[in-house]
Every structure is written in structure tokens, then in C-alpha cells.
Design a protein around this motif. Structure first.
Motif, PDB file in Angstrom:
ATOM      1  N   GLY A 125       0.929  -1.469  -0.116  1.00  0.00           N
ATOM      2  CA  GLY A 125       0.084   0.000  -0.086  1.00  0.00           C
ATOM      3  C   GLY A 125       0.849   1.224  -0.065  1.00  0.00           C
ATOM      4  N   VAL A 126       0.272   2.373   0.032  1.00  0.00           N
ATOM      5  CA  VAL A 126       0.893   3.482  -0.019  1.00  0.00           C
ATOM      6  C   VAL A 126       0.755   4.421   1.363  1.00  0.00           C
ATOM      7  N   GLU A 127       1.402   4.755   2.000  1.00  0.00           N
ATOM      8  CA  GLU A 127       1.390   5.395   3.258  1.00  0.00           C
ATOM      9  C   GLU A 127       1.018   6.905   3.118  1.00  0.00           C
ATOM     10  N   VAL A 128      -0.199   7.183   3.788  1.00  0.00           N
ATOM     11  CA  VAL A 128      -0.806   8.588   3.873  1.00  0.00           C
ATOM     12  C   VAL A 128      -1.186   8.875   5.326  1.00  0.00           C
ATOM     13  N   GLU A 129      -1.324  10.086   5.562  1.00  0.00           N
ATOM     14  CA  GLU A 129      -1.831  10.651   6.792  1.00  0.00           C
ATOM     15  C   GLU A 129      -3.106  11.055   6.626  1.00  0.00           C
ATOM     16  N   VAL A 130      -3.989  10.244   6.781  1.00  0.00           N
ATOM     17  CA  VAL A 130      -5.600  10.823   6.575  1.00  0.00           C
ATOM     18  C   VAL A 130      -5.798  11.830   7.632  1.00  0.00           C
TER      19      VAL A 130
END
Length: 141
Positions: free
Chosen positions: A45-50
């Protein structure tokens, strides 16, 4: 006489029932260190800070499809990067190929609103597909 002498020598030797496990422990700790280092990379997956919001936690849905917009406004469909110009043609094709009914859109809190809105509009135009926005639940104190 020779037979009695041999029996006497064997009985004099103590029996040692020991196993040297030092090398086994070394290998086990080495494998443990390797798994600790590699495990984050295997998550995928892609790490994002939601962003945080008053949302309910997601339930595990094996059939779900994730669309991600990262902080650099790059769009990922199920972990594969897609150009913003190709999102309208690529996303419906991937949805049909995956046979999914649910799309989760997760965007980094630092992402621009334009690419996120374009993804939402593209998903909303797909017939028979439900979608949800991913956020981090608020911690109430």
C-alpha cells in the motif's frame, strides 16, 4: 577376558544427553531481526496521513478497492500509480476488472483538494459502486 574388559570400560563412561542449542538460538534471533526489519515493507500500500474526523472504524472487507491520493498529489489505484489525466479512463476499467462493489478513497491531509475531488467525481459516476472516504477516528478524552 577381553569381553569382560570391554564391558567394564563402557560402564565407566558417563552418558551425556545434551544438545548444544547455541547455534539454534543464534539462527532464531537472526530470523527474528530479519522479520522485524522486513515486516513494514511487506504491508504494502501507499502510506498517507489521513485527516482525523468523527468516523467509525472500517470493517475488514476483502472485496474493497482503495484509491489513494498522497501528499504529492499522486494517485494510486490499488497500489499502482496512475496519472491524473488517465483517472477517468483507468478507474472504471479497474473497478470492472476487480469486480468490487465498494471503493475506499483515502487522501493525505496535505494533498490538494483538486485531485481528491476529481477521484471522488470519477467514482461517483460509476454505476452500482458505493464509495467511502477514509479518515482517522478522533480520540476522545
Amino acid at each position: 577376558m577381553n569381553g569382560a574388559g570391554r564391558r567394564g570400560r563402557r560402564q565407566d563412561l558417563p552418558i551425556k544427553a545434551e544438545i548444544n542449542v547455541t547455534s539454534l538460538v543464534d539462527v532464531a534471533f537472526t530470523l527474528l531481526v530479519i522479520f522485524i526489519i522486513i515486516a513494514p515493507a511487506l504491508q504494502g500500500g501507499v502510506e498517507v496521513e489521513v485527516p482525523t474526523a468523527d468516523v467509525t472504524p472500517l470493517t475488514t472487507d476483502e472485496d474493497a478497492f482503495y484509491v489513494t491520493v498522497d501528499r504529492d498529489n499522486l494517485i494510486y489505484l490499488a497500489g499502482t500509480e496512475v496519472a491524473l489525466e488517465n483517472i477517468e479512463s483507468s478507474l472504471p476499467q479497474l473497478i470492472r476488472a476487480a469486480g468490487t462493489q465498494m471503493i475506499y478513497i483515502q487522501a493525505d491531509s496535505a494533498a490538494s483538494w483538486g485531485p481528491v475531488l476529481r477521484v471522488i467525481a470519477t467514482v461517483a459516476q460509476s454505476e452500482g459502486i458505493k464509495y467511502g472516504l477514509v479518515g482517522e477516528p478522533l480520540i476522545r478524552r
